[in-house]
Each structure stands twice: as C-alpha cells, then as structure tokens.
Design a protein around this motif. Sequence first.
Motif, short mmCIF file in Angstrom:
data_model
loop_
_atom_site.label_atom_id
_atom_site.label_comp_id
_atom_site.label_asym_id
_atom_site.label_seq_id
_atom_site.Cartn_x
_atom_site.Cartn_y
_atom_site.Cartn_z
N ASP A 17 -13.64 93.51 -10.15
CA ASP A 17 -14.90 92.84 -10.50
C ASP A 17 -15.68 93.60 -11.57
OD1 ASP A 17 -15.36 94.87 -8.63
OD2 ASP A 17 -17.20 93.95 -7.94
N LEU A 18 -15.22 94.80 -11.94
CA LEU A 18 -15.88 95.55 -12.99
C LEU A 18 -15.46 95.08 -14.38
CD1 LEU A 18 -16.03 99.27 -11.80
CD2 LEU A 18 -17.89 97.65 -12.06
N GLY A 19 -14.45 94.21 -14.48
CA GLY A 19 -13.96 93.75 -15.78
C GLY A 19 -15.06 93.18 -16.66
N ASP A 20 -15.87 92.30 -16.11
CA ASP A 20 -16.98 91.72 -16.87
C ASP A 20 -18.01 92.78 -17.22
OD1 ASP A 20 -15.84 89.21 -16.82
OD2 ASP A 20 -17.04 88.54 -15.09
N ALA A 21 -18.25 93.69 -16.31
CA ALA A 21 -19.22 94.75 -16.57
C ALA A 21 -18.75 95.64 -17.72
CB ALA A 21 -19.45 95.58 -15.31
N PHE A 22 -17.46 95.93 -17.79
CA PHE A 22 -16.93 96.73 -18.90
C PHE A 22 -17.13 95.99 -20.21
CE2 PHE A 22 -14.64 99.33 -15.76
CZ PHE A 22 -14.88 100.59 -16.30
N ALA A 23 -16.90 94.69 -20.23
CA ALA A 23 -17.08 93.91 -21.46
C ALA A 23 -18.55 93.95 -21.90
CB ALA A 23 -16.63 92.47 -21.24
N ARG A 24 -19.48 93.82 -20.97
CA ARG A 24 -20.90 93.87 -21.31
C ARG A 24 -21.30 95.27 -21.79
NH1 ARG A 24 -21.07 91.04 -16.54
NH2 ARG A 24 -21.85 92.85 -15.42
N ALA A 25 -20.71 96.30 -21.21
CA ALA A 25 -21.06 97.68 -21.53
C ALA A 25 -20.55 98.12 -22.90
CB ALA A 25 -20.53 98.61 -20.45
N ARG A 26 -19.67 97.34 -23.49
CA ARG A 26 -19.10 97.71 -24.79
C ARG A 26 -20.18 97.92 -25.84
NH1 ARG A 26 -18.01 99.53 -28.64
NH2 ARG A 26 -16.26 99.31 -30.02
N HIS A 27 -21.37 97.33 -25.64
CA HIS A 27 -22.46 97.46 -26.59
C HIS A 27 -23.61 98.31 -26.07
CE1 HIS A 27 -20.40 94.59 -29.08
NE2 HIS A 27 -20.28 93.81 -28.02
N ASN A 28 -23.39 98.99 -24.93
CA ASN A 28 -24.41 99.85 -24.34
C ASN A 28 -24.22 101.28 -24.85
OD1 ASN A 28 -26.27 101.25 -22.85
ND2 ASN A 28 -25.28 100.90 -20.87
N GLY A 29 -25.08 101.69 -25.77
CA GLY A 29 -24.99 103.04 -26.33
C GLY A 29 -25.85 104.06 -25.62
N CYS A 30 -26.41 103.72 -24.47
CA CYS A 30 -27.24 104.66 -23.70
C CYS A 30 -26.32 105.60 -22.92
CB CYS A 30 -28.19 103.92 -22.77
SG CYS A 30 -29.42 102.95 -23.62
N PRO A 100 -12.35 105.80 -36.71
CA PRO A 100 -12.88 104.46 -36.99
C PRO A 100 -12.41 103.43 -35.96
CG PRO A 100 -12.04 105.48 -38.99
CD PRO A 100 -11.65 106.37 -37.85
N GLY A 101 -13.37 102.73 -35.36
CA GLY A 101 -13.05 101.69 -34.38
C GLY A 101 -12.72 102.18 -32.99
N GLN A 102 -12.61 103.48 -32.78
CA GLN A 102 -12.29 104.00 -31.45
C GLN A 102 -13.55 104.10 -30.60
OE1 GLN A 102 -10.40 107.78 -32.38
NE2 GLN A 102 -8.38 106.86 -32.08
N HIS A 103 -13.37 104.00 -29.29
CA HIS A 103 -14.49 104.12 -28.36
C HIS A 103 -13.96 104.47 -26.98
CE1 HIS A 103 -13.10 100.07 -27.36
NE2 HIS A 103 -13.71 100.24 -26.19
N MET A 104 -14.88 104.81 -26.09
CA MET A 104 -14.55 105.06 -24.68
C MET A 104 -15.70 104.53 -23.84
SD MET A 104 -14.94 107.74 -21.90
CE MET A 104 -15.69 108.99 -22.85
N THR A 105 -15.38 103.68 -22.87
CA THR A 105 -16.40 103.11 -21.98
C THR A 105 -16.14 103.62 -20.57
OG1 THR A 105 -16.54 101.13 -23.36
CG2 THR A 105 -17.42 100.96 -21.13
N HIS A 106 -17.19 104.11 -19.91
CA HIS A 106 -17.07 104.64 -18.54
C HIS A 106 -18.44 104.70 -17.89
CE1 HIS A 106 -18.50 108.97 -18.99
NE2 HIS A 106 -18.63 108.46 -20.20
N ASP A 107 -18.45 105.04 -16.62
CA ASP A 107 -19.69 105.31 -15.90
C ASP A 107 -19.61 106.74 -15.38
OD1 ASP A 107 -17.95 105.21 -13.72
OD2 ASP A 107 -19.14 103.78 -12.59
#
Length: 148
Positions: A17-30, A100-107
């Motif tokens: 259920d975190l799949g949608d949350a990861f997609a939303r977090a892709r733009h969270n730079g906090c 360029p274009g790389q990122h990492m999303t986590h909590d």
Amino acid sequence: MPHAAPQTRPHEAAPPDLGDAFARARHNGCVGTRLLSETERVRVWTIELKPGERIDLHTHVLDYFWTAVTAGRARSRYEDGRVAEVAYAAGDISHQSYGPGQHMTHDLENIGDTTLIFTTVEFLGGANPPLPLPEAVRAEAAPAPMPS
C-alpha cells in the motif's frame, strides 16, 4: 570517519500500500524535519525523531551528506522495496551523490528507545535541480550570517 552499515533484511519488503505514497513522495524535497539554513549553495536540515516517530517519504536528488548527532536505531523503506534497519553511533557520516535524473526515495523511522538526531547538508548547483519546498519550510530557515 565512522559510517553506519545498513542491515538490510532482504526478504522483508515495504508494504504494497506504500506504492502510491512513493509516487506522491517523488516530488517531496523535505529531507529533514526542519530546514535550519538555506543559501544559494547549500540547504542545512535537521532530523529529530523521538522513539516511534517517522519522517515521511521524501526524495533526494541533490548531492548531500548526513551525520548522526546522537546514537540510535532506525528503519528505512525504499522505493525499490528494500527495508533497512541501521544502528547509528554519534558521529557516523555518509556522503551521497546523484547524477542527472537520479534520485532516491525513502522514509526514516526511529525504532530505538532514544531520540535520534541527524544533520543533513544538501549541495545546490549539482547535476539535478532542487525539488521545490513549501514556503512554510523555507520560511523557517534563516539566511546564514556573513562572517565579520
């Protein structure tokens, strides 16, 4: 310099259920709980988590380093499904770079019994543009005073 080695539990994945949350977090730079300072070259954040507290999913696109101010234990869930649990010692440090274009999303969740504090410094002007921040977060950061 000390560095915490993540203890990844390879068979435990982030809940589906975190799949949608990861997609939303892709733009969270906090990338911290509070922005302490921001200049044209750096953003300085603190993360302070009491036992059981968690910083929400967020995305790193800028080169940065963090250092653990206090010792403690934390769990992170990553976009690729990994879940890592790490024991940190005060003074642990890690540097991260993104092309360029790389990122990492986590909590980050404090799973220990002490307050966990980190300082994170992001470098502006690298391979990727910074993610936008809400004005409320930016307003907390006072410009760094110029040395006399």
